[in-house]
Design a protein around this motif. Structure first.
Motif, PDB file in Angstrom:
ATOM      1  N   ALA A 218      13.051  36.658  36.604  1.00 49.61           N
ATOM      2  CA  ALA A 218      12.421  36.859  38.018  1.00 49.61           C
ATOM      3  C   ALA A 218      12.930  35.840  38.873  1.00 49.61           C
ATOM      4  CB  ALA A 218      10.637  36.757  37.700  1.00 49.61           C
ATOM      5  N   ALA A 219      13.142  36.376  39.802  1.00 50.78           N
ATOM      6  CA  ALA A 219      13.685  35.675  41.143  1.00 50.78           C
ATOM      7  C   ALA A 219      12.785  36.009  42.525  1.00 50.78           C
ATOM      8  CB  ALA A 219      15.040  35.910  41.284  1.00 50.78           C
ATOM      9  N   ILE A 220      12.466  34.916  43.052  1.00 47.34           N
ATOM     10  CA  ILE A 220      11.459  34.802  43.990  1.00 47.34           C
ATOM     11  C   ILE A 220      12.046  34.075  45.312  1.00 47.34           C
ATOM     12  CG2 ILE A 220       8.986  34.925  45.054  1.00 47.34           C
ATOM     13  CD1 ILE A 220       8.059  34.281  42.181  1.00 47.34           C
ATOM     14  N   VAL A 221      12.177  34.883  46.438  1.00 47.44           N
ATOM     15  CA  VAL A 221      12.662  33.947  47.692  1.00 47.44           C
ATOM     16  C   VAL A 221      11.639  33.987  48.800  1.00 47.44           C
ATOM     17  CG1 VAL A 221      14.427  34.032  49.453  1.00 47.44           C
ATOM     18  CG2 VAL A 221      14.987  34.923  47.313  1.00 47.44           C
ATOM     19  N   PHE A 222      11.221  32.719  49.301  1.00 47.87           N
ATOM     20  CA  PHE A 222      10.064  32.842  50.365  1.00 47.87           C
ATOM     21  C   PHE A 222      10.690  32.370  51.490  1.00 47.87           C
ATOM     22  CE2 PHE A 222       6.478  32.940  47.498  1.00 47.87           C
ATOM     23  CZ  PHE A 222       6.867  32.283  46.190  1.00 47.87           C
ATOM     24  N   GLY A 223      10.468  33.064  52.577  1.00 50.10           N
ATOM     25  CA  GLY A 223      11.114  32.573  53.989  1.00 50.10           C
ATOM     26  C   GLY A 223       9.870  32.248  54.794  1.00 50.10           C
TER      27      GLY A 223
ATOM     28  N   THR B 124      13.003  41.416  39.656  1.00 53.69           N
ATOM     29  CA  THR B 124      12.921  41.009  38.134  1.00 53.69           C
ATOM     30  C   THR B 124      13.989  41.923  37.321  1.00 53.69           C
ATOM     31  OG1 THR B 124      11.381  42.822  37.925  1.00 53.69           O
ATOM     32  CG2 THR B 124      10.358  40.480  38.117  1.00 53.69           C
ATOM     33  N   PHE B 125      14.349  41.510  36.150  1.00 56.62           N
ATOM     34  CA  PHE B 125      15.397  42.095  35.481  1.00 56.62           C
ATOM     35  C   PHE B 125      14.713  41.970  33.810  1.00 56.62           C
ATOM     36  CE2 PHE B 125      19.259  43.176  33.388  1.00 56.62           C
ATOM     37  CZ  PHE B 125      19.087  42.500  32.314  1.00 56.62           C
TER      38      PHE B 125
END
Lengths: 125, 140
Positions: free
Chosen positions: B131-136, B122-123
């Motif tokens: 907010a950036a979310i990366v799912f793998g 988050t920033f």
């Protein structure tokens, strides 16, 4: 030599139902999300002490019902609950997956004081 | 001989004589050979957020739209370039104006905890938040 067969309507519907059971199908997911949000949030006023509970309930219940569909999918549910104060919110997503079977749905809901955005991503196994 | 021909035709053509689906051999692989590495993905997301969001950046509608799309489209190719084996990725970016309103962002998932994971960064400053979310997710 392959002979041509007459395909009845029933057989066509069964085939279609079987195809839909294997792929991501937005309408049924939209229904699930809208029912859960209406039940959990409804017309209630935004309050910071309730947001945690709403958030947990929405994600938990949507996930349980998605798993209850019994499809071979991994589900990711993201929920954003924001107080309505005239602020802007932008959401974007990019995905690397199999476009034939996987998909996502973004559902927005708002009442007088609250904005709710629920995103569901379904990734087939 | 005729049985062999029948096997060939049923594999390649379906009942209307159109090319059917190709059947793949089993890989017998239960776990990925290179798992999703949180630390490497977090480094990428932090770098891209820092690149686009300076300490004094202000919010306008156009800038919000542009930031969300740009960050999303930049994070995905860099995560793909890490070449984790048989992984599918979902990148979610939220950018919003901050005027003192309450907001809560979170996610839950049903997946295999031994192979799948996520990274969120988050920033925020006094004008906007991101907010950036990366799912793998592993493709079994």
């Amino acid at each position: 030599m392959i002979s041509a067969e007459e395909v009845t309507d029933e057989e066509k519907q069964a085939k279609e139902a079987e195809r839909l059971a294997r792929i991501f199908h937005p309408p049924e997911i939209n229904d699930i999300i809208s029912e859960v949000i209406t039940e959990v949030v409804g017309q209630q006023t935004y309050h910071y002490s309730k947001v945690g509970e709403w958030h947990g309930n929405i994600t938990e219940q949507v996930l349980q019902r998605l798993v209850g569909l019994g499809k071979g999918f991994k589900w990711i549910v993201t929920c954003v609950i924001m107080q309505k104060a005239g602020a802007g919110l932008h959401a974007s997503h990019s995905c690397y997956w199999d476009a034939k079977t996987d998909g996502s749905v973004t559902y927005t809901y708002d009442n007088r004081t609250t904005n709710v955005v629920v995103q569901v991503h379904g990734v087939s196994i | 001989m005729s049985q062999y021909n029948m096997a060939l035709s049923s594999a390649d053509l379906n009942s209307d004589g159109q090319p059917g689906q190709i059947a793949y051999e089993n890989t017998y692989q239960l776990q990925p050979s290179s798992k999703f590495r949180n630390d490497k993905v977090r480094a990428i997301v932090d770098r891209i957020l820092a690149k686009h969001l300076a300490k004094d950046v202000t919010y306008t509608r156009e800038r919000g739209i542009e930031l969300a799309k740009k960050m999303c489209s930049e994070i995905l190719p860099e995560v793909k370039a890490l070449e984790f084996d048989r992984y599918k990725y979902v990148v979610d970016v939220f950018v919003g104006e901050y005027i003192g309103q309450g907001i809560r962002i979170g996610s839950r998932a049903v997946w295999d905890v031994s192979t799948d994971n996520f990274v969120s960064c988050t920033f925020s400053n006094s004008h906007l938040f991101a907010a950036a979310i990366v799912f793998g997710v592993y493709f079994e």
